[in-house]
Design a protein around this motif. Structure first.
Motif, PDB file in Angstrom:
ATOM      1  N   THR A  96       0.819  -1.216   0.000  1.00  0.00           N
ATOM      2  CA  THR A  96       0.000   0.000   0.000  1.00  0.00           C
ATOM      3  C   THR A  96       0.852   1.266   0.000  1.00  0.00           C
ATOM      4  O   THR A  96       0.313   2.363   0.070  1.00  0.00           O
ATOM      5  CB  THR A  96      -0.925   0.020   1.219  1.00  0.00           C
ATOM      6  OG1 THR A  96      -0.140  -0.121   2.411  1.00  0.00           O
ATOM      7  CG2 THR A  96      -1.957  -1.090   1.151  1.00  0.00           C
ATOM      8  N   LYS A  97       2.153   1.124  -0.088  1.00  0.00           N
ATOM      9  CA  LYS A  97       3.036   2.291  -0.164  1.00  0.00           C
ATOM     10  C   LYS A  97       3.507   2.463  -1.604  1.00  0.00           C
ATOM     11  O   LYS A  97       4.122   1.565  -2.163  1.00  0.00           O
ATOM     12  CB  LYS A  97       4.260   2.100   0.737  1.00  0.00           C
ATOM     13  CG  LYS A  97       3.937   2.052   2.203  1.00  0.00           C
ATOM     14  CD  LYS A  97       5.218   1.903   3.005  1.00  0.00           C
ATOM     15  CE  LYS A  97       4.928   1.834   4.481  1.00  0.00           C
ATOM     16  NZ  LYS A  97       6.157   1.648   5.250  1.00  0.00           N
ATOM     17  N   GLY A  98       3.191   3.589  -2.193  1.00  0.00           N
ATOM     18  CA  GLY A  98       3.714   3.850  -3.523  1.00  0.00           C
ATOM     19  C   GLY A  98       2.684   4.334  -4.518  1.00  0.00           C
ATOM     20  O   GLY A  98       1.486   4.406  -4.245  1.00  0.00           O
ATOM     21  N   TYR A 101      -0.434   1.957  -5.797  1.00  0.00           N
ATOM     22  CA  TYR A 101      -1.562   1.900  -4.863  1.00  0.00           C
ATOM     23  C   TYR A 101      -2.358   3.208  -4.903  1.00  0.00           C
ATOM     24  O   TYR A 101      -3.583   3.192  -4.979  1.00  0.00           O
ATOM     25  CB  TYR A 101      -1.074   1.602  -3.450  1.00  0.00           C
ATOM     26  CG  TYR A 101      -2.192   1.599  -2.433  1.00  0.00           C
ATOM     27  CD1 TYR A 101      -3.125   0.577  -2.425  1.00  0.00           C
ATOM     28  CD2 TYR A 101      -2.312   2.620  -1.496  1.00  0.00           C
ATOM     29  CE1 TYR A 101      -4.165   0.568  -1.505  1.00  0.00           C
ATOM     30  CE2 TYR A 101      -3.341   2.618  -0.575  1.00  0.00           C
ATOM     31  CZ  TYR A 101      -4.264   1.595  -0.582  1.00  0.00           C
ATOM     32  OH  TYR A 101      -5.291   1.600   0.325  1.00  0.00           O
ATOM     33  N   ARG A 102      -1.670   4.337  -4.857  1.00  0.00           N
ATOM     34  CA  ARG A 102      -2.363   5.635  -4.885  1.00  0.00           C
ATOM     35  C   ARG A 102      -3.194   5.782  -6.163  1.00  0.00           C
ATOM     36  O   ARG A 102      -4.304   6.288  -6.133  1.00  0.00           O
ATOM     37  CB  ARG A 102      -1.363   6.786  -4.768  1.00  0.00           C
ATOM     38  CG  ARG A 102      -0.917   7.046  -3.343  1.00  0.00           C
ATOM     39  CD  ARG A 102      -0.143   8.346  -3.226  1.00  0.00           C
ATOM     40  NE  ARG A 102       1.137   8.320  -3.934  1.00  0.00           N
ATOM     41  CZ  ARG A 102       2.252   7.788  -3.452  1.00  0.00           C
ATOM     42  NH1 ARG A 102       2.264   7.230  -2.256  1.00  0.00           N
ATOM     43  NH2 ARG A 102       3.368   7.819  -4.149  1.00  0.00           N
ATOM     44  N   GLU A 103      -2.654   5.329  -7.265  1.00  0.00           N
ATOM     45  CA  GLU A 103      -3.368   5.443  -8.536  1.00  0.00           C
ATOM     46  C   GLU A 103      -4.569   4.507  -8.632  1.00  0.00           C
ATOM     47  O   GLU A 103      -5.462   4.725  -9.434  1.00  0.00           O
ATOM     48  CB  GLU A 103      -2.419   5.181  -9.698  1.00  0.00           C
ATOM     49  CG  GLU A 103      -1.392   6.270  -9.874  1.00  0.00           C
ATOM     50  CD  GLU A 103      -0.357   5.927 -10.927  1.00  0.00           C
ATOM     51  OE1 GLU A 103      -0.413   4.829 -11.510  1.00  0.00           O
ATOM     52  OE2 GLU A 103       0.523   6.774 -11.160  1.00  0.00           O
ATOM     53  N   SER A 104      -4.577   3.456  -7.832  1.00  0.00           N
ATOM     54  CA  SER A 104      -5.693   2.505  -7.893  1.00  0.00           C
ATOM     55  C   SER A 104      -6.722   2.771  -6.801  1.00  0.00           C
ATOM     56  O   SER A 104      -7.606   1.948  -6.571  1.00  0.00           O
ATOM     57  CB  SER A 104      -5.171   1.072  -7.777  1.00  0.00           C
ATOM     58  OG  SER A 104      -4.723   0.826  -6.459  1.00  0.00           O
ATOM     59  N   ALA A 105      -6.634   3.913  -6.141  1.00  0.00           N
ATOM     60  CA  ALA A 105      -7.557   4.253  -5.053  1.00  0.00           C
ATOM     61  C   ALA A 105      -8.998   4.059  -5.509  1.00  0.00           C
ATOM     62  O   ALA A 105      -9.386   4.476  -6.601  1.00  0.00           O
ATOM     63  CB  ALA A 105      -7.320   5.689  -4.596  1.00  0.00           C
ATOM     64  N   ASN A 149       7.468   2.440  -5.775  1.00  0.00           N
ATOM     65  CA  ASN A 149       6.587   1.523  -5.062  1.00  0.00           C
ATOM     66  C   ASN A 149       7.384   0.710  -4.063  1.00  0.00           C
ATOM     67  O   ASN A 149       8.564   0.439  -4.274  1.00  0.00           O
ATOM     68  CB  ASN A 149       5.910   0.564  -6.043  1.00  0.00           C
ATOM     69  CG  ASN A 149       5.068   1.297  -7.045  1.00  0.00           C
ATOM     70  OD1 ASN A 149       3.992   1.746  -6.720  1.00  0.00           O
ATOM     71  ND2 ASN A 149       5.578   1.464  -8.253  1.00  0.00           N
ATOM     72  N   VAL A 150       6.708   0.276  -3.010  1.00  0.00           N
ATOM     73  CA  VAL A 150       7.303  -0.671  -2.080  1.00  0.00           C
ATOM     74  C   VAL A 150       6.750  -2.043  -2.430  1.00  0.00           C
ATOM     75  O   VAL A 150       5.542  -2.230  -2.556  1.00  0.00           O
ATOM     76  CB  VAL A 150       6.972  -0.334  -0.611  1.00  0.00           C
ATOM     77  CG1 VAL A 150       7.452  -1.434   0.317  1.00  0.00           C
ATOM     78  CG2 VAL A 150       7.603   0.999  -0.221  1.00  0.00           C
TER      79      VAL A 150
END
Length: 163
Positions: A96-98, A101-105, A149-150
């Motif tokens: 969830t870090k990166g 993940y932010r783009e798939s919110a 991304n992590v």
């Protein structure tokens, strides 16, 4: 297209691959035949077809984030169930870090919380300590910088069967 499969085949392992792309399957089979390797690729959706048989090692690398969380969790349980006693699982997945993940919110996709993937392998022998690390993606942000991304990594061995 076999980036994880060919190294194992080249050192003598019998390798089975399932890929959703008919083009990738044809390329892998042609390459394996040309190199004289024991590698067989077949077309299929792992989520629709499931896993049959038992394997000494199952590799699942950067696949789970394309699918809903519940479906990915079911696949990991299947992977573990079809790993021979004393066999190995190698899993790499985004957390969830990166940027990914932010783009798939708002979309139901599988991204692991810190430590979550490692916890799914409780009771297994970790070949090396579970790892979570930052890395640059091959895709770029709007400003041209690589997406960051992590990813979580686990290489674990099943418990040996005790009779």
């Amino acid at each position: 297209q076999g980036r994880n499969a060919f190294p194992f085949a080249r050192v003598g392992y019998e390798v089975s691959v399932m890929d959703i792309s008919s083009v990738a399957v044809a390329q892998m089979n042609a390459r394996a035949q040309a190199e004289g390797l024991s590698l067989h690729a077949e077309e299929g959706d792992i989520f629709a077809r499931g896993i049959s048989g038992e394997y000494d090692m199952i590799v699942c690398a950067f696949l789970l984030h394309f699918y809903p969380r519940a479906q990915s969790g079911s696949l990991l349980r299947e992977i573990k169930k079809h790993t021979a006693h004393g066999g190995y699982n190698a899993v790499a997945a985004f957390t969830t870090k990166g940027d990914f993940y932010r783009e798939s919110a708002g979309r139901d996709r599988c991204y692991f919380l810190p430590g979550e993937l490692a916890a799914m392998y409780a009771g297994w022998e970790h070949v090396f300590p579970p790892l979570e690390q930052w890395g640059d993606g091959v895709e770029a942000r709007a400003d041209g910088r690589p997406k960051r991304n992590v990813s979580a990594h686990v290489l674990a061995q099943t418990p040996w069967l005790i009779v």
